[in-house]
Design a protein around this motif. Structure first.
Motif, PDB file in Angstrom:
ATOM      1  N   CYS A  94      47.335  42.252  22.808  1.00  0.00           N
ATOM      2  CA  CYS A  94      48.623  41.787  22.237  1.00  0.00           C
ATOM      3  C   CYS A  94      49.611  41.420  23.340  1.00  0.00           C
ATOM      4  O   CYS A  94      50.394  40.481  23.178  1.00  0.00           O
ATOM      5  CB  CYS A  94      49.262  42.903  21.413  1.00  0.00           C
ATOM      6  SG  CYS A  94      48.474  43.144  19.855  1.00  0.00           S
ATOM      7  N   SER A  95      49.595  42.176  24.425  1.00  0.00           N
ATOM      8  CA  SER A  95      50.660  41.997  25.419  1.00  0.00           C
ATOM      9  C   SER A  95      50.314  40.958  26.491  1.00  0.00           C
ATOM     10  O   SER A  95      51.202  40.433  27.145  1.00  0.00           O
ATOM     11  CB  SER A  95      50.968  43.336  26.112  1.00  0.00           C
ATOM     12  OG  SER A  95      49.817  43.790  26.800  1.00  0.00           O
ATOM     13  N   ARG A  96      49.032  40.645  26.669  1.00  0.00           N
ATOM     14  CA  ARG A  96      48.654  39.726  27.767  1.00  0.00           C
ATOM     15  C   ARG A  96      49.098  38.300  27.474  1.00  0.00           C
ATOM     16  O   ARG A  96      49.174  37.896  26.305  1.00  0.00           O
ATOM     17  CB  ARG A  96      47.133  39.761  27.979  1.00  0.00           C
ATOM     18  CG  ARG A  96      46.366  39.063  26.861  1.00  0.00           C
ATOM     19  CD  ARG A  96      44.858  39.255  26.975  1.00  0.00           C
ATOM     20  NE  ARG A  96      44.172  38.635  25.859  1.00  0.00           N
ATOM     21  CZ  ARG A  96      43.012  39.055  25.358  1.00  0.00           C
ATOM     22  NH1 ARG A  96      42.397  40.124  25.857  1.00  0.00           N
ATOM     23  NH2 ARG A  96      42.447  38.419  24.353  1.00  0.00           N
ATOM     24  N   THR A  97      49.364  37.542  28.556  1.00  0.00           N
ATOM     25  CA  THR A  97      49.553  36.098  28.408  1.00  0.00           C
ATOM     26  C   THR A  97      48.183  35.441  28.287  1.00  0.00           C
ATOM     27  O   THR A  97      47.971  34.534  27.495  1.00  0.00           O
ATOM     28  CB  THR A  97      50.291  35.529  29.644  1.00  0.00           C
ATOM     29  OG1 THR A  97      51.495  36.270  29.812  1.00  0.00           O
ATOM     30  CG2 THR A  97      50.589  34.062  29.494  1.00  0.00           C
ATOM     31  N   GLN A  98      47.257  35.921  29.126  1.00  0.00           N
ATOM     32  CA  GLN A  98      45.887  35.417  29.108  1.00  0.00           C
ATOM     33  C   GLN A  98      45.009  36.429  29.836  1.00  0.00           C
ATOM     34  O   GLN A  98      45.522  37.308  30.536  1.00  0.00           O
ATOM     35  CB  GLN A  98      45.802  34.062  29.800  1.00  0.00           C
ATOM     36  CG  GLN A  98      46.294  34.092  31.245  1.00  0.00           C
ATOM     37  CD  GLN A  98      46.516  32.704  31.806  1.00  0.00           C
ATOM     38  OE1 GLN A  98      45.668  31.843  31.670  1.00  0.00           O
ATOM     39  NE2 GLN A  98      47.670  32.492  32.436  1.00  0.00           N
ATOM     40  N   THR A  99      43.714  36.311  29.673  1.00  0.00           N
ATOM     41  CA  THR A  99      42.804  37.172  30.433  1.00  0.00           C
ATOM     42  C   THR A  99      42.650  36.599  31.846  1.00  0.00           C
ATOM     43  O   THR A  99      42.873  35.407  32.067  1.00  0.00           O
ATOM     44  CB  THR A  99      41.421  37.252  29.759  1.00  0.00           C
ATOM     45  OG1 THR A  99      40.946  35.931  29.526  1.00  0.00           O
ATOM     46  CG2 THR A  99      41.508  38.012  28.446  1.00  0.00           C
ATOM     47  N   VAL A 100      42.270  37.466  32.767  1.00  0.00           N
ATOM     48  CA  VAL A 100      42.082  37.055  34.165  1.00  0.00           C
ATOM     49  C   VAL A 100      40.652  37.434  34.539  1.00  0.00           C
ATOM     50  O   VAL A 100      40.357  38.586  34.845  1.00  0.00           O
ATOM     51  CB  VAL A 100      43.111  37.759  35.076  1.00  0.00           C
ATOM     52  CG1 VAL A 100      42.925  37.336  36.524  1.00  0.00           C
ATOM     53  CG2 VAL A 100      44.526  37.464  34.605  1.00  0.00           C
ATOM     54  N   PHE A 101      39.764  36.461  34.487  1.00  0.00           N
ATOM     55  CA  PHE A 101      38.330  36.746  34.587  1.00  0.00           C
ATOM     56  C   PHE A 101      37.874  37.013  36.017  1.00  0.00           C
ATOM     57  O   PHE A 101      37.246  38.019  36.327  1.00  0.00           O
ATOM     58  CB  PHE A 101      37.557  35.551  34.000  1.00  0.00           C
ATOM     59  CG  PHE A 101      36.073  35.730  34.013  1.00  0.00           C
ATOM     60  CD1 PHE A 101      35.464  36.693  33.217  1.00  0.00           C
ATOM     61  CD2 PHE A 101      35.262  34.931  34.817  1.00  0.00           C
ATOM     62  CE1 PHE A 101      34.084  36.867  33.224  1.00  0.00           C
ATOM     63  CE2 PHE A 101      33.882  35.092  34.829  1.00  0.00           C
ATOM     64  CZ  PHE A 101      33.306  36.058  34.033  1.00  0.00           C
ATOM     65  N   GLY A 102      38.186  36.073  36.897  1.00  0.00           N
ATOM     66  CA  GLY A 102      37.696  36.160  38.275  1.00  0.00           C
ATOM     67  C   GLY A 102      37.713  34.766  38.854  1.00  0.00           C
ATOM     68  O   GLY A 102      37.810  33.789  38.113  1.00  0.00           O
ATOM     69  N   VAL A 103      37.621  34.666  40.166  1.00  0.00           N
ATOM     70  CA  VAL A 103      37.712  33.348  40.788  1.00  0.00           C
ATOM     71  C   VAL A 103      36.857  33.320  42.054  1.00  0.00           C
ATOM     72  O   VAL A 103      36.663  34.350  42.699  1.00  0.00           O
ATOM     73  CB  VAL A 103      39.190  33.017  41.129  1.00  0.00           C
ATOM     74  CG1 VAL A 103      39.714  33.843  42.300  1.00  0.00           C
ATOM     75  CG2 VAL A 103      39.394  31.539  41.416  1.00  0.00           C
ATOM     76  N   GLY A 104      36.349  32.147  42.366  1.00  0.00           N
ATOM     77  CA  GLY A 104      35.631  31.998  43.630  1.00  0.00           C
ATOM     78  C   GLY A 104      34.240  31.444  43.455  1.00  0.00           C
ATOM     79  O   GLY A 104      33.914  30.857  42.425  1.00  0.00           O
ATOM     80  N   ASN A 105      33.438  31.659  44.476  1.00  0.00           N
ATOM     81  CA  ASN A 105      32.102  31.098  44.554  1.00  0.00           C
ATOM     82  C   ASN A 105      31.100  32.031  43.854  1.00  0.00           C
ATOM     83  O   ASN A 105      30.909  33.160  44.299  1.00  0.00           O
ATOM     84  CB  ASN A 105      31.741  30.943  46.043  1.00  0.00           C
ATOM     85  CG  ASN A 105      30.367  30.360  46.246  1.00  0.00           C
ATOM     86  OD1 ASN A 105      29.661  30.048  45.276  1.00  0.00           O
ATOM     87  ND2 ASN A 105      29.969  30.222  47.492  1.00  0.00           N
TER      88      ASN A 105
END
Ligand code: SF4
Length: 274
Positions: A94-105
């Protein structure tokens, strides 16, 4: 005259292409194996048998109509989609703007693991983009990597919520980390980095279920599922504690990582202070 098995397989591949109007595929490893097969004698009967065998090899290496093996980026996508839709922690969903999965190679040799997104990461959908993230990027560059060369993820994929009207970030609870951990486990299983780096004691607790002070945990090798794991301070700690001795500890941990990866270390890097 003798003919190498690889030539026969290539001829068979071309035949398949011409007769079915399809582009058959064979992996580099299979072709390398065939290259090592001794030459086949040129007797007509032996040649016919060899052609048939080659066609069998092609069909067994690349069964017709079978889709190519997905690469790591493709394997991560369905996990990302499940995370995007996840509501296992209703208060965070409910509170998140969006999920943050991961980034990079996805083929990275080294994977950094933090605890959870903060306010900046929640806004941008990318881990380690705030002030602590900028320091992490500086550390990665000092290691002679680009940020895009490594993979960065958190234990938690949603920002831990804060009471309304309050600012800042809070650490994830053990229950939240326990709930979200399986996604990280899947990411590590796909990426299979050569080295993991856990940033801070909370990340260690989330990954290994092990509590300890950083004094006890850092500066030596641990392991997660057979993958060497280095534990070091979270960059946010270095922002709070600017003592050169603390920064040097993190850099020494990173030199250990470079050695483990067999990366060349310059004299300048050895003497570097963050
Ligand atoms: S923190 Fe993880 S488990 Fe909880 S809602 Fe977000 S993605 Fe789902």
């Amino acid at each position: 005259m003798a003919q190498p098995a690889l030539d026969l397989v290539i001829a068979a591949l071309e035949k398949i292409r011409e007769s079915n109007n399809r582009l058959p595929r064979a992996s580099m490893r299979a072709l390398a194996q065939l290259q090592a097969v001794p030459a086949v004698p040129a007797h007509p009967l032996a040649l016919r048998t060899a052609h048939a065998t080659a066609a069998d090899v092609v069909e067994s290496v690349v069964p017709s109509g079978q889709p190519p093996t997905p690469n790591k980026a493709e394997l991560l996508e369905p996990i990302r989609e499940r995370v995007r839709a996840c509501t296992k922690c209703p208060h965070l969903a409910c509170s998140r703007t969006q999920t943050v999965f991961g980034v990079g190679n996805p083929d990275a040799d080294v994977m950094f693991i933090g605890e959870a997104p903060g306010v900046d990461e929640d806004q941008q959908g990318e881990p380690f983009v705030g002030r602590a993230g900028q320091l992490l990027t500086k550390i990665i560059k000092a290691m002679n990597f680009a940020r895009e060369d490594v993979y960065i993820a958190n234990i938690l994929k949603c920002r831990p919520d804060m009471p309304s009207g309050s600012f800042g970030n809070r650490a994830p609870t053990p229950a939240e980390m326990q709930t979200c951990r399986p996604y990280l486990v899947e990411q590590i299983d796909v990426i299979q980095p050569k080295v993991l780096v856990a940033l801070g004691a909370v990340a260690v607790e989330g990954l290994l279920g092990m509590r300890g002070t950083m004094r006890e945990l850092r500066g030596r090798w641990h392991a997660y599922n057979g993958i060497p794991l280095m534990i070091t301070y979270h960059p946010a700690y270095l922002l709070r504690n600017q003592a050169p001795s603390e920064k040097r500890k993190v850099w020494e941990d990173m030199l250990e990582v470079l050695e483990r990866l067999d990366r060349p270390i310059t004299e300048r890097q050895r003497n570097y202070f963050l």
